[in-house]
Design a protein around this motif. Structure first.
Motif, PDB file in Angstrom:
ATOM      1  N   TYR A  77      31.309 -40.414 -10.136  1.00 36.16           N
ATOM      2  CA  TYR A  77      31.411 -40.368 -11.594  1.00 36.16           C
ATOM      3  C   TYR A  77      30.899 -39.030 -12.062  1.00 36.16           C
ATOM      4  O   TYR A  77      29.859 -38.591 -11.600  1.00 36.16           O
ATOM      5  CB  TYR A  77      30.605 -41.492 -12.247  1.00 36.16           C
ATOM      6  N   PRO A  78      31.607 -38.339 -12.924  1.00 34.12           N
ATOM      7  CA  PRO A  78      32.891 -38.759 -13.494  1.00 34.12           C
ATOM      8  C   PRO A  78      34.022 -38.527 -12.509  1.00 34.12           C
ATOM      9  O   PRO A  78      33.894 -37.743 -11.570  1.00 34.12           O
ATOM     10  CB  PRO A  78      33.037 -37.872 -14.726  1.00 34.12           C
ATOM     11  N   GLN A  79      35.124 -39.221 -12.733  1.00 36.49           N
ATOM     12  CA  GLN A  79      36.318 -39.024 -11.924  1.00 36.49           C
ATOM     13  C   GLN A  79      37.189 -37.988 -12.612  1.00 36.49           C
ATOM     14  O   GLN A  79      37.189 -37.865 -13.826  1.00 36.49           O
ATOM     15  CB  GLN A  79      37.080 -40.332 -11.770  1.00 36.49           C
ATOM     16  N   ASN A  80      37.918 -37.264 -11.841  1.00 40.82           N
ATOM     17  CA  ASN A  80      38.786 -36.229 -12.389  1.00 40.82           C
ATOM     18  C   ASN A  80      40.228 -36.722 -12.408  1.00 40.82           C
ATOM     19  O   ASN A  80      41.121 -36.099 -11.861  1.00 40.82           O
ATOM     20  CB  ASN A  80      38.659 -34.941 -11.571  1.00 40.82           C
ATOM     21  N   ASN A  81      40.444 -37.889 -13.047  1.00 42.14           N
ATOM     22  CA  ASN A  81      41.780 -38.476 -13.114  1.00 42.14           C
ATOM     23  C   ASN A  81      42.443 -38.142 -14.441  1.00 42.14           C
ATOM     24  O   ASN A  81      41.800 -38.126 -15.477  1.00 42.14           O
ATOM     25  CB  ASN A  81      41.704 -40.006 -12.988  1.00 42.14           C
TER      26      ASN A  81
END
Length: 111
Positions: free
Chosen positions: A23-27
């Motif tokens: 976290y955070p995700q880079n989506n």
């Protein structure tokens, strides 16, 4: 199961997801929507199994899949500001125009 019990399970699932994926995700929004659709598809599969009284019908599995959908939806909500910042950097003026036309209008509609 009470709402409080459900939210305890969702929180545990979010923690598990954070441990697994970071976290955070880079989506992107598209990636998040793909993951959410995949999870909803698993819910639909479990609902069909229960509806058709198949030998694979499993309420515990359905509950687990629903918790995963709720947790993923929560993750998407958590990532909106982060993802918006990334989109601003990537799309520049195009995203700023989108923000003015869509996001701000939604905010005005809520008020």
């Amino acid at each position: 199961m009470t709402l409080e019990e459900i939210f305890v399970l969702v929180k545990k699932e979010r923690e598990r997801q954070n441990e697994k994926w970071g976290y955070p995700q880079n989506n992107s929004y598209i990636e998040f929507s793909s993951y959410l659709c995949e999870e909803v598809g698993e819910v639909v599969k479990e609902l069909n199994e229960l509806h058709n009284f198949t030998s694979k019908a499993n309420i515990e599995k359905l509950t687990a899949e629903l918790i995963q959908v709720m947790a993923l939806a929560g993750s998407i909500i958590e990532h909106i500001p982060y993802t918006n910042d990334e989109y601003r950097k990537f799309y520049g003026d195009r995203y700023i125009e989108f923000e003015k036309n869509v996001l701000n209008r939604r905010s005005d509609e809520r008020n």
